[in-house]
Design a protein around this motif. Structure first.
Motif, PDB file in Angstrom:
ATOM      1  N   GLN A  89      42.764  -6.072 -10.660  1.00  0.00           N
ATOM      2  CA  GLN A  89      41.354  -5.920 -11.030  1.00  0.00           C
ATOM      3  C   GLN A  89      40.452  -6.646 -10.040  1.00  0.00           C
ATOM      4  OE1 GLN A  89      39.149  -8.444 -12.815  1.00  0.00           O
ATOM      5  NE2 GLN A  89      37.512  -6.936 -12.575  1.00  0.00           N
ATOM      6  N   LEU A  90      40.860  -7.836  -9.620  1.00  0.00           N
ATOM      7  CA  LEU A  90      40.058  -8.616  -8.678  1.00  0.00           C
ATOM      8  C   LEU A  90      39.995  -7.955  -7.308  1.00  0.00           C
ATOM      9  CD1 LEU A  90      41.215 -12.249  -9.560  1.00  0.00           C
ATOM     10  CD2 LEU A  90      38.961 -11.252  -9.981  1.00  0.00           C
ATOM     11  N   VAL A  91      41.138  -7.478  -6.805  1.00  0.00           N
ATOM     12  CA  VAL A  91      41.134  -6.904  -5.458  1.00  0.00           C
ATOM     13  C   VAL A  91      40.404  -5.561  -5.426  1.00  0.00           C
ATOM     14  CG1 VAL A  91      43.352  -5.646  -5.594  1.00  0.00           C
ATOM     15  CG2 VAL A  91      42.522  -6.471  -3.399  1.00  0.00           C
ATOM     16  N   ILE A  92      40.545  -4.745  -6.480  1.00  0.00           N
ATOM     17  CA  ILE A  92      39.858  -3.446  -6.488  1.00  0.00           C
ATOM     18  C   ILE A  92      38.351  -3.651  -6.580  1.00  0.00           C
ATOM     19  CG2 ILE A  92      39.526  -1.302  -7.786  1.00  0.00           C
ATOM     20  CD1 ILE A  92      42.529  -1.441  -8.460  1.00  0.00           C
ATOM     21  N   ASN A  93      37.906  -4.597  -7.392  1.00  0.00           N
ATOM     22  CA  ASN A  93      36.483  -4.925  -7.426  1.00  0.00           C
ATOM     23  C   ASN A  93      35.984  -5.347  -6.046  1.00  0.00           C
ATOM     24  OD1 ASN A  93      35.854  -4.326 -10.070  1.00  0.00           O
ATOM     25  ND2 ASN A  93      35.222  -6.384 -10.608  1.00  0.00           N
ATOM     26  N   GLY A 116      28.509  -1.662  -9.195  1.00  0.00           N
ATOM     27  CA  GLY A 116      29.651  -1.214  -9.994  1.00  0.00           C
ATOM     28  C   GLY A 116      30.523  -2.372 -10.455  1.00  0.00           C
ATOM     29  N   PRO A 117      31.004  -3.232  -9.525  1.00  0.00           N
ATOM     30  CA  PRO A 117      31.797  -4.382  -9.953  1.00  0.00           C
ATOM     31  C   PRO A 117      31.051  -5.308 -10.907  1.00  0.00           C
ATOM     32  CG  PRO A 117      32.098  -4.009  -7.618  1.00  0.00           C
ATOM     33  CD  PRO A 117      31.011  -3.070  -8.063  1.00  0.00           C
ATOM     34  N   MET A 118      29.734  -5.443 -10.719  1.00  0.00           N
ATOM     35  CA  MET A 118      28.939  -6.280 -11.626  1.00  0.00           C
ATOM     36  C   MET A 118      28.997  -5.732 -13.049  1.00  0.00           C
ATOM     37  SD  MET A 118      24.810  -6.759 -11.798  1.00  0.00           S
ATOM     38  CE  MET A 118      24.695  -5.077 -12.443  1.00  0.00           C
ATOM     39  N   LEU A 119      28.812  -4.422 -13.198  1.00  0.00           N
ATOM     40  CA  LEU A 119      28.828  -3.812 -14.528  1.00  0.00           C
ATOM     41  C   LEU A 119      30.217  -3.888 -15.153  1.00  0.00           C
ATOM     42  CD1 LEU A 119      26.585  -0.684 -13.809  1.00  0.00           C
ATOM     43  CD2 LEU A 119      25.969  -2.729 -15.133  1.00  0.00           C
ATOM     44  N   ILE A 120      31.247  -3.710 -14.333  1.00  0.00           N
ATOM     45  CA  ILE A 120      32.618  -3.826 -14.837  1.00  0.00           C
ATOM     46  C   ILE A 120      32.879  -5.252 -15.327  1.00  0.00           C
ATOM     47  CG2 ILE A 120      35.060  -3.834 -14.144  1.00  0.00           C
ATOM     48  CD1 ILE A 120      34.374  -1.469 -12.288  1.00  0.00           C
ATOM     49  N   VAL A 161      44.189 -10.922 -20.943  1.00  0.00           N
ATOM     50  CA  VAL A 161      44.972  -9.849 -20.316  1.00  0.00           C
ATOM     51  C   VAL A 161      44.436  -8.475 -20.715  1.00  0.00           C
ATOM     52  CG1 VAL A 161      47.258  -8.798 -20.148  1.00  0.00           C
ATOM     53  CG2 VAL A 161      47.031 -11.292 -20.151  1.00  0.00           C
ATOM     54  N   VAL A 162      44.114  -8.287 -22.004  1.00  0.00           N
ATOM     55  CA  VAL A 162      43.607  -6.987 -22.473  1.00  0.00           C
ATOM     56  C   VAL A 162      42.275  -6.642 -21.801  1.00  0.00           C
ATOM     57  CG1 VAL A 162      42.706  -5.738 -24.478  1.00  0.00           C
ATOM     58  CG2 VAL A 162      44.817  -7.054 -24.681  1.00  0.00           C
ATOM     59  N   SER A 163      41.371  -7.612 -21.713  1.00  0.00           N
ATOM     60  CA  SER A 163      40.070  -7.346 -21.086  1.00  0.00           C
ATOM     61  C   SER A 163      40.225  -7.054 -19.600  1.00  0.00           C
ATOM     62  CB  SER A 163      39.119  -8.528 -21.308  1.00  0.00           C
ATOM     63  OG  SER A 163      39.632  -9.726 -20.785  1.00  0.00           O
ATOM     64  N   ARG A 164      41.164  -7.739 -18.938  1.00  0.00           N
ATOM     65  CA  ARG A 164      41.432  -7.453 -17.521  1.00  0.00           C
ATOM     66  C   ARG A 164      42.002  -6.055 -17.340  1.00  0.00           C
ATOM     67  NH1 ARG A 164      39.317 -10.787 -13.448  1.00  0.00           N
ATOM     68  NH2 ARG A 164      39.373 -12.946 -14.159  1.00  0.00           N
ATOM     69  N   LEU A 165      42.906  -5.651 -18.245  1.00  0.00           N
ATOM     70  CA  LEU A 165      43.481  -4.308 -18.154  1.00  0.00           C
ATOM     71  C   LEU A 165      42.405  -3.241 -18.338  1.00  0.00           C
ATOM     72  CD1 LEU A 165      46.837  -4.728 -20.115  1.00  0.00           C
ATOM     73  CD2 LEU A 165      46.600  -3.981 -17.733  1.00  0.00           C
ATOM     74  N   PHE A 169      38.648   0.924 -15.428  1.00  0.00           N
ATOM     75  CA  PHE A 169      37.337   1.350 -14.937  1.00  0.00           C
ATOM     76  C   PHE A 169      37.205   1.128 -13.432  1.00  0.00           C
ATOM     77  CE2 PHE A 169      36.318   0.909 -19.456  1.00  0.00           C
ATOM     78  CZ  PHE A 169      35.569   2.062 -19.666  1.00  0.00           C
ATOM     79  N   ALA A 170      37.785   0.033 -12.911  1.00  0.00           N
ATOM     80  CA  ALA A 170      37.726  -0.240 -11.480  1.00  0.00           C
ATOM     81  C   ALA A 170      38.496   0.823 -10.686  1.00  0.00           C
ATOM     82  CB  ALA A 170      38.280  -1.627 -11.186  1.00  0.00           C
ATOM     83  N   LEU A 171      39.663   1.233 -11.209  1.00  0.00           N
ATOM     84  CA  LEU A 171      40.441   2.282 -10.534  1.00  0.00           C
ATOM     85  C   LEU A 171      39.671   3.597 -10.502  1.00  0.00           C
ATOM     86  CD1 LEU A 171      44.013   1.566 -11.959  1.00  0.00           C
ATOM     87  CD2 LEU A 171      43.373   1.580  -9.534  1.00  0.00           C
ATOM     88  N   GLN A 172      39.023   3.934 -11.604  1.00  0.00           N
ATOM     89  CA  GLN A 172      38.211   5.154 -11.641  1.00  0.00           C
ATOM     90  C   GLN A 172      37.077   5.100 -10.629  1.00  0.00           C
ATOM     91  OE1 GLN A 172      37.020   5.317 -15.778  1.00  0.00           O
ATOM     92  NE2 GLN A 172      38.801   6.539 -16.375  1.00  0.00           N
ATOM     93  N   LEU A 173      36.417   3.953 -10.547  1.00  0.00           N
ATOM     94  CA  LEU A 173      35.304   3.816  -9.610  1.00  0.00           C
ATOM     95  C   LEU A 173      35.784   3.866  -8.163  1.00  0.00           C
ATOM     96  CD1 LEU A 173      32.308   3.404  -9.172  1.00  0.00           C
ATOM     97  CD2 LEU A 173      32.650   0.931  -9.457  1.00  0.00           C
ATOM     98  N   LEU A 174      36.922   3.233  -7.885  1.00  0.00           N
ATOM     99  CA  LEU A 174      37.469   3.271  -6.527  1.00  0.00           C
ATOM    100  C   LEU A 174      37.833   4.700  -6.146  1.00  0.00           C
ATOM    101  CD1 LEU A 174      38.409   1.542  -4.074  1.00  0.00           C
ATOM    102  CD2 LEU A 174      40.694   1.570  -5.094  1.00  0.00           C
TER     103      LEU A 174
END
Length: 451
Positions: free
Chosen positions: A145-149, A160-164, A199-203, A208-213
């Motif tokens: 999640q951190l690297v994709i953001n 986008g990363p801010m909203l995520i 963990v759940v919130s990160r997942l 959403f980060a994968l979709q945006l990427l």
């Protein structure tokens, strides 16, 4: 999306304000998170704090790939080399996934031995072990999640990363409330509850980060992007990432030594330094947002061959960042007593801390110069000399000076801050000297040599 290769560059303000809000959200949510856990007792707070420190230390290993991948992606985005940009993102994701899974398995099976090796008190160890097993076990989700953001941010999309991050933190707080205290349909799980919530919130944020990427790249990522490992790109990523990683790890160890020096001055001195550092995070977040936005802007301009913009870029960012640092740190000093009173109950510690806020005005201003110039130098291929001087400065000037001025000279925590100011001044002056030498013609020649 892919407009970075034209002659227009995204404005510094447009890039920086979402980063600033994201940093502020992380700070505020972290504070609220701690407040929730504190209702379980001091041992619970200490356990979560210890576990988080271990996880953060382990995650410095990912700096090798993430720092380099972000810089290279920004360059490729600016150059309009979409295939290389996609492959850079794929390399970062694959390596983070592999190391994240390996790290997760390690923490699932070795959390207990790690805590025993550290000599964590028996009253704290069960809380730390529970949190470390759950959150450490889910390290792959955290790192991805951190690297994709970060990858999305380096394309110029900082909103986008801010909203995520906003959605992730709100979900985390809601789940915390339910899982820690057993509200609504949730059982009361205590520290395990906040670990599961993390963990759940990160997942959820990862989805959403994968979709945006995926939507960021046009054409979309292809199977060929995921095959093998482009050695040329990997070499470029490591060329930036390795020095940055060495700097990050060295900083972590130097902070441990620095805290030991402060501890030797007595509990009041250590407490005062801790509280001052806590409130000084606010001006630093603003300056950090400017510096991070500058690195993205420099990467795009460098990749696009706009070397005149590369050379001039730090001037505006440093001016804006310094003004913000001076204004906010001065405001903190003026309102220092009521601000610190929200954290400090001891009158002696309060009296010791308030004058330090005045010293921090100069410290915060100098940090902007060094931070902005080091990031810019990293982008154009100067990561190694930046790392060498930074490591020398943090140990010889900052840590060594803290002992000489704070302990030997008897200046206490003011001496520690004086050493940190001297370190920032020396590094900033050296980085400015290196940057002045890199005229647009030299930057162009260096880019051509690497190209």
């Amino acid at each position: 999306m892919q407009s970075a290769s034209n002659n227009k560059t995204t404005g510094l303000w447009q890039l920086s304000w979402p980063i600033g809000i994201e940093l502020l959200l992380q700070f505020l949510m972290g504070t609220l998170d701690t407040m929730m856990v504190s209702r379980l007792g001091d041992q619970a707070v200490s356990g979560v704090g210890v576990a988080n420190q271990i996880i953060q230390t382990a995650m410095t290993l990912f700096t090798v790939i993430n720092a380099g991948a972000g810089a290279i992606l920004a360059r490729m985005w600016g150059a309009g080399e979409w295939e290389k940009a996609r492959k850079t993102a794929a390399i970062a994701i694959k390596i983070n996934l592999a190391f994240g899974l390996a790290g997760g398995l390690f923490f699932v099976f070795a959390s207990g031995p790690v805590l025993r090796l550290m000599g964590i008190p028996a009253a704290v160890s069960p809380y730390a072990g529970s949190y470390l097993t759950f959150v450490g076990g889910g390290m792959a989700a955290v790192t991805l999640q951190l690297v994709i953001n970060a990858l999305i941010r380096n394309t110029g999309n900082t909103k986008g990363p801010m909203l995520i991050t906003l959605g992730m933190n709100l979900l985390h707080l809601g789940l915390n409330y339910g899982l820690i205290f057993g509200r609504g349909p949730f059982p009361a799980l205590g520290v395990e509850g906040t670990a599961i919530s993390t963990v759940v919130s990160r997942l959820a944020a990862l989805v959403f980060a994968l979709q945006l990427l995926w939507k960021t790249f046009t054409p979309r990522m292809q199977r060929s992007d995921w095959r093998g490992m482009d050695r040329g790109l990997l070499k470029e990523i490591l060329g930036i990432g390795l020095p940055v990683s060495v700097t990050a790890m060295s900083w972590g160890f130097s902070q441990i030594v620095l805290l030991s020096i402060l501890s030797s001055m007595g509990p009041d001195t250590l407490a005062s330094y801790t509280y001052v550092q806590t409130v000084e995070q606010f001006p630093w977040m603003l300056s950090s947002a400017i510096g991070s936005a500058l690195a993205i802007q420099i990467g795009h301009a460098y990749g696009a061959g706009r070397h005149d913009l590369v050379y001039k870029g730090p001037v505006k960012a440093i001016a804006i960042g310094t003004a913000l640092a001076l204004a906010t740190s001065t405001g903190l000093w003026i309102a220092g007593r009521p601000v610190l009173r929200a954290f400090i109950s001891s009158p002696d510690i309060l009296d010791l801390s308030v004058p330090l806020l005045a010293v921090c005005i100069l410290w915060q201003a100098l940090r902007v110069n060094a931070f902005c110039l080091s990031g810019s130098l990293n982008i154009i291929g100067e990561a190694r000399p930046v790392a060498v001087l930074t490591v020398i400065g943090m140990w010889l000037i900052s840590t060594g000076g803290a002992y000489l001025l704070g302990v030997s000279a008897g200046w206490g925590v003011a001496g520690v801050l004086a050493a940190m100011i001297l370190d920032e001044a020396v590094r900033g002056a050296y980085f400015a000297h290196r940057w002045r030498r890199r005229r647009p013609t030299e930057i162009h020649a260096a880019a051509a040599a690497r190209g």
